[in-house]
Design a protein around this motif. Structure first.
Motif, mmCIF file in Angstrom:
data_model
loop_
_atom_site.group_PDB
_atom_site.id
_atom_site.type_symbol
_atom_site.label_atom_id
_atom_site.label_comp_id
_atom_site.label_asym_id
_atom_site.label_seq_id
_atom_site.Cartn_x
_atom_site.Cartn_y
_atom_site.Cartn_z
ATOM 1 N N THR A 1 0.826 -1.213 0.000
ATOM 2 C CA THR A 1 0.000 0.000 0.000
ATOM 3 C C THR A 1 0.852 1.251 0.000
ATOM 4 O O THR A 1 0.456 2.282 -0.551
ATOM 5 N N GLN B 1 1.521 2.276 -5.646
ATOM 6 C CA GLN B 1 0.793 3.206 -6.516
ATOM 7 C C GLN B 1 1.612 3.605 -7.726
ATOM 8 O O GLN B 1 1.072 3.807 -8.814
ATOM 9 N N TRP C 1 -5.089 5.664 -1.115
ATOM 10 C CA TRP C 1 -5.886 4.874 -2.051
ATOM 11 C C TRP C 1 -7.351 5.292 -1.925
ATOM 12 O O TRP C 1 -7.788 5.722 -0.866
ATOM 13 N N GLN D 1 -8.125 1.581 -5.131
ATOM 14 C CA GLN D 1 -7.939 2.239 -6.421
ATOM 15 C C GLN D 1 -6.977 3.413 -6.308
ATOM 16 O O GLN D 1 -7.079 4.241 -5.397
ATOM 17 N N LYS D 2 -6.044 3.475 -7.269
ATOM 18 C CA LYS D 2 -5.145 4.622 -7.360
ATOM 19 C C LYS D 2 -5.982 5.822 -7.801
ATOM 20 O O LYS D 2 -6.809 5.707 -8.704
#
Length: 100
Positions: free
Chosen positions: A41, A45, A75, A94-95
Motif C-alpha cells: 500500500t 501506486q 488509495w 484504487q489509485k
C-alpha cells in the motif's frame, strides 16, 4: 492482484502439519501479519496507471487494518469482498485518477 504472506507470528507457530510443509516465506507476514500490506500500500501506486486497482487477498481478520493502510497511503474507493464462506477475503484499492 497479490496473495502476499499474511499469517501472524502466532498463526505461524500453530500451523497444521500439512501447511507447515509450505515455505515459511510464502506464509509469514510478520508479527501482526501486515508486513507485506504496508509495503504494497505504501509503494505500489507508482506501478499503476491513474485509476488502476490493487487487489489483495487477506486473512479473515485483516480487513479493517488493510483498509486503514489503504486510507493512510491515499488509495480510494476501498472495499472488502467476502469469500463463499462469508469471510473477508480480498481488499480492492484504487489509485486516484488524474483530475483535470
Amino acid at each position: 492482484m497479490s496473495n502476499p504472506p499474511y499469517l501472524t507470528a502466532d498463526e505461524m507457530a500453530a500451523l497444521m502439519p500439512e501447511t507447515a510443509r509450505e515455505p515459511a516465506m510464502a506464509l509469514d507476514g510478520g508479527a501482526d501479519g501486515l508486513d507485506f500490506y504496508r509495503l504494497l500500500t505504501g509503494r505500489y501506486q507508482a506501478a499503476l496507471r491513474p485509476g488502476g486497482w490493487l487487489v489483495l487477498e487477506i486473512g479473515w481478520q485483516q480487513a479493517d487494518a488493510v483498509l486503514a493502510l489503504g486510507a493512510q497511503y491515499g488509495w480510494q474507493n476501498a472495499s472488502c469482498r467476502r469469500d463463499y464462506s462469508g469471510n473477508d477475503r480480498a481488499i480492492l484499492l484504487q489509485k486516484p485518477p488524474v483530475l483535470g
